[in-house]
Write an enzyme that holds these catalytic residues in place. Structure first.
Site, PDB file in Angstrom:
ATOM      1  N   GLY A   9      96.711  21.402  27.273  1.00 44.86           N
ATOM      2  CA  GLY A   9      96.395  20.083  26.967  1.00 44.86           C
ATOM      3  C   GLY A   9      97.245  19.271  26.078  1.00 44.86           C
ATOM      4  CD  GLN A  10      96.970  13.846  25.647  1.00 49.67           C
ATOM      5  OE1 GLN A  10      98.044  13.201  26.253  1.00 49.67           O
ATOM      6  NE2 GLN A  10      95.930  13.055  25.527  1.00 49.67           N
ATOM      7  CG  ASP A  35      85.501  30.956  29.770  1.00 51.71           C
ATOM      8  OD1 ASP A  35      85.161  29.732  28.974  1.00 51.71           O
ATOM      9  OD2 ASP A  35      84.424  31.427  30.423  1.00 51.71           O
ATOM     10  CB  ALA A  59      88.035  19.559  24.511  1.00 48.28           C
ATOM     11  CG  ASP A 101      85.714   7.386  19.663  1.00 49.34           C
ATOM     12  OD1 ASP A 101      86.121   8.253  20.427  1.00 49.34           O
ATOM     13  OD2 ASP A 101      85.825   6.261  19.930  1.00 49.34           O
ATOM     14  CE1 TYR A 125      84.284  14.633  25.520  1.00 46.38           C
ATOM     15  CE2 TYR A 125      83.948  12.435  24.995  1.00 46.38           C
ATOM     16  CZ  TYR A 125      84.598  13.829  24.817  1.00 46.38           C
ATOM     17  OH  TYR A 125      85.605  13.794  23.830  1.00 46.38           O
ATOM     18  CE  LYS A 129      84.555  17.172  21.659  1.00 44.17           C
ATOM     19  NZ  LYS A 129      85.601  18.190  21.669  1.00 44.17           N
TER      20      LYS A 129
END
Length: 283
Positions: A9-10, A35, A59, A101, A125, A129
């Site tokens: 991921g970034q 995993d 994520a 957020d 989602y 989270k």
């Protein structure tokens, strides 16, 4: 030693870059190697590596697909952080985790969201989270949970890359003007995360660039900085009829974190311009 999850991921890539520059020992693992939704796999890896800090960049962030793939999102965003917290507790390690957020419903009218505001996610989602946050808090006290928003960094996973791709294919663009949050660079997230770790902060904080904007204004500034002469039409979010509802106004305040670390977190506009220049995209 630092263990980084979600290496493809970034955000993880920015950590890899920064830790390499600082000559800090780390191990970055992708989903195929670790995993996080599998407790046995997590325990085996953590017992072998014995990291002092685990940075969870893994994520499931496909907001619309999470509406139908709730179980997959739940495994990564809720069970995963719980497993990492259990493993960190066993070896006496520290856990850094990233939330969003989207734990808020976007109806606050008297200011930006602060850490004490009551979460109320409006999509699956956001629910996964928020539950991930709760699991970490229940397991131990050696953690940092950072809520971030509209994250962008090197690669093709960010809004600006998508914008430039759309601009090449379409005569004009439609971008929503009724969704507000804070575009936040991976560089900002990594720098502040490492400073907070060094200062031995614990708890939950909002880690975003300063200020806020709409997706439409974000797109306009991006095109201005890129000197792309493409018309962008502001539209409302119901234009696209997406499966997942988004909070209309979810910008978070970074004031608490800024004060504790005694720093000024860059404005979103400045961070955006710096990112585009470093990517060689501005003229």
């Amino acid at each position: 030693m630092i263990l980084i999850t979600g290496k493809n991921g970034q955000l993880a890539r920015e950590f890899v870059k920064k830790l390499t520059e600082k000559n800090i020992n780390f191990k970055a693992l992708g989903h195929e190697e670790l995993d996080i939704g599998n407790l046995d796999s997590v325990m085996k890896t953590v017992r072998e590596l014995k990291p002092t800090t685990i940075i969870n960049c893994a994520a499931y962030n496909l907001v619309d697909k999470a509406e139908e793939e709730y179980e997959i999102a739940y495994k990564t965003n809720t069970i995963g952080p719980e497993n990492l917290a259990i493993a960190a507790r066993e070896i006496g390690g520290f856990l850094i985790h990233y939330s969003t957020d989207y734990v808020f419903d976007g109806t606050k009218e008297n200011g930006l969201y602060i850490e004490n505001d009551t979460p109320s996610p409006v999509n699956e989602y956001g629910k996964t989270k928020l539950e991930g946050e709760k699991r970490i808090k229940e397991i131990g006290d050696k953690y940092l949970i950072f809520r971030v928003s509209w994250v962008y960094g090197k690669g093709k996973q960010n809004f600006m890359y998508k914008l430039t791709q759309w601009a090449e294919k379409m005569p004009f663009l439609k971008v929503v003007c009724d969704e507000f949050s804070v575009p936040t660079s991976t560089e900002t997230i990594v720098n502040i995360s490492l400073k907070a770790l060094k200062e031995e902060l614990t708890g939950l904080y909002h880690l975003v660039n300063s200020g806020y904007t709409s997706r439409f204004e974000w797109a306009r500034l991006t095109f201005k900085l890129l000197k792309l002469n493409k018309f962008i039409r502001p539209v409302t979010s119901d234009t696209f009829k997406l499966p997942a509802k988004r909070p209309g106004f979810s910008p978070m305040s970074n004031e608490r974190l800024s004060k504790l670390l005694n720093i000024q977190i860059p404005a979103w506009e400045d961070a955006l311009e710096k990112f585009l220049k470093e990517e060689g995209l501005t003229l």
